[in-house]
Scaffold this active site. Structure first.
Site, mmCIF file in Angstrom:
data_model
loop_
_atom_site.group_PDB
_atom_site.id
_atom_site.type_symbol
_atom_site.label_atom_id
_atom_site.label_comp_id
_atom_site.label_asym_id
_atom_site.label_seq_id
_atom_site.Cartn_x
_atom_site.Cartn_y
_atom_site.Cartn_z
ATOM 1 C CB CYS A 60 -0.965 -0.005 1.188
ATOM 2 S SG CYS A 60 -2.192 -1.329 1.091
ATOM 3 C CG HIS A 100 -2.937 3.408 2.801
ATOM 4 N ND1 HIS A 100 -3.571 3.038 1.636
ATOM 5 C CD2 HIS A 100 -2.980 2.314 3.613
ATOM 6 C CE1 HIS A 100 -3.975 1.783 1.743
ATOM 7 N NE2 HIS A 100 -3.629 1.316 2.930
ATOM 8 C CG ASN A 135 -6.942 -0.366 1.938
ATOM 9 O OD1 ASN A 135 -6.246 -0.096 0.966
ATOM 10 N ND2 ASN A 135 -6.423 -0.768 3.088
#
Length: 333
Positions: free
Chosen positions: A121, A260, A290
């Site tokens: 990520c 993030h 996400n």
């Protein structure tokens, strides 16, 4: 840990773009799949819906669509690109690099360097300063940096801790001469001792694909949620504080914080811990979930196109992910 400052008279961000698949998976859909109530999903994640790719869509397809939007905004043609970097942990295939597919589909020039970055990520925040350095001293070339992931393909729907969190998407930026949004400083850090917190155990050279690994579900994404939360508290939040202090920036001087999009509740906690006002926190997690390495560039694109970014604003991009990894970038507009 690596920290780098701005390249003198170096490239800046000329354009941003993003792409989300059309297939919407709302909390009712997820609730029916994993047996968790819609209310519980919202309470734990602040996510209402996410997008999943169609069966015929791969990571490169999402990346190409986001790239075209960024190139159009930048006024740059694919033939002008010197480098294409795709940050992803869900590539089209183990080989070739997904970036090679993307560069070809876009019509990038013969010889354009194309490669992938996998910091899970954190991938986009790792790839961005790499691209800036590659362009240093080149006044005629441009770089395309993309974060793209299709996590719906590796989720285990019997894992209630992860199946409710993830969506698919892609975000992109074009770097080149004349871009006013300059990278002032970046910090890349890895914490390998914690690598088992986020993992896909099988499918590589240690555990190649076999009937046994497939039947055991070892090709699915797994995450130690409690461990990741502790990592954020003990490493990410202090790391952001230190990075800002080293650059002489107070949290209240940030016009926008682009983290993030791991989990909406976690983002609120991070912002409060850092003393960053809620109206300066940029989020897309409620609509998209996400999206892995795509989450920071998707959110940056939405923020940029909203008209909320003014000349002179300071932006902080902050990502954390498997490895474990952390990437931080300070941008001046």
């Amino acid at each position: 840990m690596i920290t780098c400052g701005a390249v003198t008279a170096g490239p800046g961000i000329l354009g941003t773009g993003s792409y989300l698949p059309s297939r919407v998976i709302d909390n009712k859909d997820i609730s029916e799949l994993i047996g968790v109530s819609e209310e519980a999903i919202w309470r734990k994640t602040a996510i209402r819906e996410r997008r999943w790719a169609k069966p015929e869509e791969a990571t490169s397809d999402l990346a190409v669509a986001a790239a075209r939007a960024a190139l159009e905004q930048a006024g740059v043609s694919a033939s002008q690109l010197g480098v294409v970097i795709v940050a992803t942990s869900t590539p089209d295939s183990p080989q070739p690099a997904t970036a090679s597919v993307v560069a070809d589909e876009l019509g990038a020039g013969h010889g354009t360097a194309a490669f992938d970055v996998n910091a899970v990520c954190s991938g986009f925040t790792f790839a961005l300063p790499v691209a800036e350095r590659l362009l240093a001293g080149d006044e005629h070339s441009y770089a395309l940096v993309i974060g793209a992931d299709v996590y719906s393909r590796i989720l285990a729907l019997d894992d209630r801790r992860t199946a409710l969190l993830f969506g698919d998407g892609a975000g992109a930026v074009v770097l080149g001469p004349g871009g006013r949004r300059r990278l002032l400083s970046a910090r890349l850090a890895g914490f390998g001792a914690a690598r088992d917190l986020i993992r896909v155990p099988a499918g590589g050279s240690r555990l190649p694909a076999t009937e046994e690994t497939l039947s055991a579900g070892l090709h699915h994404f797994r995450m130690d949620g409690r461990g990741v939360s502790d990592f954020i508290d003990s490493v990410v939040v202090p790391g952001i504080r230190e990075f800002l202090a080293d650059n002489g920036v107070r949290p209240d001087e940030l016009a926008h914080f682009v983290p993030h999009q791991a989990n909406g509740r976690i983002l609120d906690e991070i912002s409060k811990s850092l003393g960053i006002a809620a109206d300066r926190l940029a989020t897309t997690v409620t609509r998209y979930g996400n999206t892995g390495a795509a989450s920071v560039p998707i959110t940056l694109d939405h923020l940029s196109r909203s008209g909320a970014v003014a000349e002179g604003d300071l932006l902080l991009l902050a990502a954390f992910g498997g490895g474990m990894s952390m990437g931080l970038t300070l941008i001046s507009c």
